[in-house]
Write a protein that holds these residues in place. Sequence first.
Motif, PDB file in Angstrom:
ATOM      1  N   ARG A   1       0.636  13.225   6.949  1.00 56.30           N
ATOM      2  CA  ARG A   1      -0.759  12.840   7.180  1.00 56.30           C
ATOM      3  C   ARG A   1      -1.434  12.368   5.883  1.00 56.30           C
ATOM      4  N   TRP A   2      -2.401  11.485   6.068  1.00 58.29           N
ATOM      5  CA  TRP A   2      -3.250  11.016   4.979  1.00 58.29           C
ATOM      6  C   TRP A   2      -4.427  11.978   4.820  1.00 58.29           C
ATOM      7  N   PHE A   3      -4.710  12.396   3.588  1.00 54.70           N
ATOM      8  CA  PHE A   3      -5.878  13.227   3.295  1.00 54.70           C
ATOM      9  C   PHE A   3      -6.699  12.521   2.222  1.00 54.70           C
ATOM     10  N   ALA A   4      -7.945  12.194   2.564  1.00 49.61           N
ATOM     11  CA  ALA A   4      -8.774  11.355   1.699  1.00 49.61           C
ATOM     12  C   ALA A   4      -9.110  12.032   0.382  1.00 49.61           C
ATOM     13  N   LEU A   5      -9.535  13.294   0.419  1.00 46.68           N
ATOM     14  CA  LEU A   5      -9.990  13.947  -0.799  1.00 46.68           C
ATOM     15  C   LEU A   5      -8.881  14.021  -1.836  1.00 46.68           C
ATOM     16  N   GLY A   6      -7.699  14.448  -1.434  1.00 48.96           N
ATOM     17  CA  GLY A   6      -6.587  14.572  -2.370  1.00 48.96           C
ATOM     18  C   GLY A   6      -6.213  13.264  -3.020  1.00 48.96           C
ATOM     19  N   ASN A   7      -6.213  12.173  -2.238  1.00 54.25           N
ATOM     20  CA  ASN A   7      -5.839  10.877  -2.795  1.00 54.25           C
ATOM     21  C   ASN A   7      -6.905  10.316  -3.717  1.00 54.25           C
ATOM     22  N   CYS A   8      -8.188  10.514  -3.377  1.00 56.50           N
ATOM     23  CA  CYS A   8      -9.253  10.026  -4.256  1.00 56.50           C
ATOM     24  C   CYS A   8      -9.301  10.809  -5.566  1.00 56.50           C
ATOM     25  N   VAL A   9      -9.156  12.130  -5.490  1.00 55.02           N
ATOM     26  CA  VAL A   9      -9.149  12.938  -6.707  1.00 55.02           C
ATOM     27  C   VAL A   9      -7.931  12.596  -7.569  1.00 55.02           C
ATOM     28  N   ALA A  10      -6.802  12.298  -6.938  1.00 53.20           N
ATOM     29  CA  ALA A  10      -5.607  11.905  -7.696  1.00 53.20           C
ATOM     30  C   ALA A  10      -5.877  10.656  -8.523  1.00 53.20           C
ATOM     31  N   ILE A  11      -6.659   9.730  -7.981  1.00 55.16           N
ATOM     32  CA  ILE A  11      -7.028   8.526  -8.730  1.00 55.16           C
ATOM     33  C   ILE A  11      -7.954   8.882  -9.886  1.00 55.16           C
ATOM     34  N   LEU A  12      -8.979   9.692  -9.610  1.00 52.74           N
ATOM     35  CA  LEU A  12      -9.969  10.024 -10.636  1.00 52.74           C
ATOM     36  C   LEU A  12      -9.356  10.822 -11.779  1.00 52.74           C
ATOM     37  N   ALA A  13      -8.391  11.689 -11.465  1.00 52.85           N
ATOM     38  CA  ALA A  13      -7.756  12.518 -12.488  1.00 52.85           C
ATOM     39  C   ALA A  13      -6.604  11.812 -13.183  1.00 52.85           C
TER      40      ALA A  13
ATOM     41  N   PRO B   1     -17.755   6.150   7.144  1.00 51.85           N
ATOM     42  CA  PRO B   1     -16.870   6.684   6.095  1.00 51.85           C
ATOM     43  C   PRO B   1     -17.064   8.191   5.931  1.00 51.85           C
ATOM     44  N   VAL B   2     -16.021   8.951   5.665  1.00 50.89           N
ATOM     45  CA  VAL B   2     -14.634   8.562   5.524  1.00 50.89           C
ATOM     46  C   VAL B   2     -13.818   9.573   6.333  1.00 50.89           C
ATOM     47  N   LYS B   3     -12.704   9.150   6.928  1.00 48.67           N
ATOM     48  CA  LYS B   3     -11.843  10.084   7.648  1.00 48.67           C
ATOM     49  C   LYS B   3     -11.298  11.133   6.684  1.00 48.67           C
ATOM     50  N   ILE B   4     -11.470  12.407   7.051  1.00 50.68           N
ATOM     51  CA  ILE B   4     -10.972  13.477   6.186  1.00 50.68           C
ATOM     52  C   ILE B   4      -9.454  13.500   6.183  1.00 50.68           C
ATOM     53  N   CYS B   5      -8.849  13.223   7.338  1.00 49.09           N
ATOM     54  CA  CYS B   5      -7.395  13.109   7.409  1.00 49.09           C
ATOM     55  C   CYS B   5      -7.037  12.179   8.559  1.00 49.09           C
ATOM     56  N   TYR B   6      -5.832  11.663   8.526  1.00 52.61           N
ATOM     57  CA  TYR B   6      -5.356  10.759   9.573  1.00 52.61           C
ATOM     58  C   TYR B   6      -3.852  10.951   9.744  1.00 52.61           C
ATOM     59  N   PRO B   7      -3.364  10.982  11.000  1.00 54.02           N
ATOM     60  CA  PRO B   7      -4.119  10.948  12.254  1.00 54.02           C
ATOM     61  C   PRO B   7      -4.498  12.356  12.691  1.00 54.02           C
ATOM     62  N   ALA B   8      -5.211  12.440  13.813  1.00 56.96           N
ATOM     63  CA  ALA B   8      -5.518  13.741  14.407  1.00 56.96           C
ATOM     64  C   ALA B   8      -4.260  14.294  15.069  1.00 56.96           C
ATOM     65  N   ILE B   9      -4.166  15.608  15.114  1.00 63.13           N
ATOM     66  CA  ILE B   9      -3.080  16.237  15.871  1.00 63.13           C
ATOM     67  C   ILE B   9      -3.640  16.654  17.226  1.00 63.13           C
ATOM     68  N   GLU B  10      -2.827  16.535  18.264  1.00 63.98           N
ATOM     69  CA  GLU B  10      -3.304  16.799  19.614  1.00 63.98           C
ATOM     70  C   GLU B  10      -2.191  17.375  20.476  1.00 63.98           C
TER      71      GLU B  10
ATOM     72  N   GLY C   1       0.822  -1.204   0.000  1.00 61.25           N
ATOM     73  CA  GLY C   1       0.000   0.000   0.000  1.00 61.25           C
ATOM     74  C   GLY C   1       0.853   1.250   0.000  1.00 61.25           C
ATOM     75  N   GLY C   2       0.222   2.388  -0.225  1.00 63.69           N
ATOM     76  CA  GLY C   2       0.916   3.662  -0.248  1.00 63.69           C
ATOM     77  C   GLY C   2      -0.081   4.782  -0.445  1.00 63.69           C
ATOM     78  N   TYR C   3       0.408   6.032  -0.427  1.00 63.07           N
ATOM     79  CA  TYR C   3      -0.476   7.188  -0.587  1.00 63.07           C
ATOM     80  C   TYR C   3       0.338   8.433  -0.875  1.00 63.07           C
ATOM     81  N   PHE C   4      -0.365   9.468  -1.324  1.00 61.94           N
ATOM     82  CA  PHE C   4       0.263  10.774  -1.494  1.00 61.94           C
ATOM     83  C   PHE C   4       0.195  11.512  -0.160  1.00 61.94           C
ATOM     84  N   VAL C   5       1.343  11.958   0.325  1.00 59.33           N
ATOM     85  CA  VAL C   5       1.382  12.656   1.607  1.00 59.33           C
ATOM     86  C   VAL C   5       0.690  14.011   1.480  1.00 59.33           C
ATOM     87  N   GLY C   6       0.423  14.625   2.624  1.00 61.78           N
ATOM     88  CA  GLY C   6      -0.378  15.835   2.636  1.00 61.78           C
ATOM     89  C   GLY C   6       0.283  17.056   2.059  1.00 61.78           C
ATOM     90  N   ASN C   7       1.622  17.150   2.113  1.00 64.22           N
ATOM     91  CA  ASN C   7       2.293  18.392   1.742  1.00 64.22           C
ATOM     92  C   ASN C   7       3.786  18.134   1.610  1.00 64.22           C
TER      93      ASN C   7
END
Length: 570
Positions: A399-411, A438-447, A384-390
């Motif tokens: 961090r994982w950001f759902a919208l950016g990674n899903c749009v990257a697939i669609l585009a 569904p679905v986490k907007i980003c992971y993990p939370a910062i605290e 597995g893998g993903y595009f990092v947030g920045n």
Amino acid sequence: MEAAAAMRKASSQASLSDPDDFDLTRLLNHKPRINVERQRSFDDRSLSELSLSGAGTGSRGGWGYGGAGGGMENYESMYSPGGGLRSYCGTPTSSTRLSFEPHPLVGEAWDALRRSLVSFRGQPLGTIAAVDHSAGEALNYDQVFVRDFVPSALAFLMNGEPEVVRNFLLKTLLLQGWEKRIDRFKLGEGAMPASFKVLKDPKRGVDKLVADFGESAIGRVAPVDSGFWWIIILRAYTKSTGDATLAETPMCQKGIRLIMNQCLAEGFDTFPTLLCADGCCMIDRRMGVYGYPIEIQALFFMALRCALLMLRPDAEGKEIMERIVTRLAALSYHVRSYFWLDFQQLNDIYRFKTEEYSHTAVNKFNVNPESIPDWLFDFMPTRGGYFVGNVSPARMDFRWFALGNCVAILASLATPDQASAIMDLIEERWEELVGEMPVKICYPAIEGHEWQIVTGCDPKNTRWSYHNGGSWPVLLWLLTAACIKTGRLKIARRAIELTEARLARDGWPEYYDGKLGRYIGKQARKFQTWSIAGYLVAKMMLEDPSHLGMISLEDKAMKPVLRRSASWTV
């Protein structure tokens, strides 16, 4: 409602024990033909026809990924009919082989979506953010947000109701032409509004529009994503209706050019990515996404590609098209190379040397291995893998950001292997990225102290809430679209089933809180329109995967046209 009536009339003509086991390409070959004369859409014009030297081809061979999608190469180029007969879900007629028992929530969702419609001078214009009469002060939830309208637009297009989408596109285009000022500063011509409100004067009997370009937003940040979403909706309208005349009007052509000019303006950038302020997109509060957030880069990439398909190669359009082609090549290389993270890349970063001063440097952004957060070593699976947030100098937001990674697939910003790896990660880390809602907007939370510094002690973005690791039902449609494109329908069906178990019962909330998304968000509005529309779009796409064509771009259009050199000889 007509959707509910259509559901009652429906009868299931085939039973599906497991829809994933069917060859979807064969199913589409058996789709009933609808007598709709199609105009040739922009996507069917190859860039070689536009006579652009060095441009990518616009031929639409298919949208599926050969390896990941397994035989789904033909959907993207398919016409997604917006008219004709309707199925039990209120969507265009689907293949009988893909018939499902209608879920009772579908009719309820359509009723709720229609209640959110707002009209301007007697014409439907868009959907307001929420219809929650129990929430007291409306704040800005009674406005039509450009980004919030996206799933509503797709739902109406899939249901054969393009009028509201056309009206929305034209009215927001008029708003783009307004003079935009924040204090004494004038915004660029291409800026699109974050939202607008219809004000009704019952005494005078007139309606007027009031737009917000960021001057009323929290933090006074202009929405970078609004212009990108507008272009994406315009392309979806063109694909769905088969009508290219709207996009070809001088108004729309000018609107596209203004957005592109603003994004492609030369400055001091050394990267092809777009530099942004915090809070300029769906995450519209301070969350440490300033710089080069993946959400904006993916939307930028998709908007560039959609604009390239819709711009006319005339005197004004051709120069912008050439700039787009150049930027697309650089942007795709940059994001695929430097934003991508998998087990091997993480291991490489872990072993990076720093302070490399040559153009041969391996650690090009001088990222210190000590900045890798502890959680990432356990989170990253071997598959597995993903595009990092920045990614920016000496900084990588892991961090994982759902919208950016899903749009990257669609585009098709993600390569086929990367798209497959993103879906592998979602499967491997289901509890963290999807959980119970569904679905986490980003992971993990910062605290803790990091939360204090990054958010400025934002009381709304506390850990596992809202934008800080909250769960957003609207993202279901993006996840479903990415699943269909990569051939991972079981993931989509599982996510939809989780959503159906609670979403309507809880009153269609805006977001959920907690590590697993178990609790309705502490400040979540009920009857949030994009939660409703996102569910409908996910259901309709799963019923009729050809709908994906209006929101997906496949990679063949990125391949350059090979031209014979003048000096070439046999």
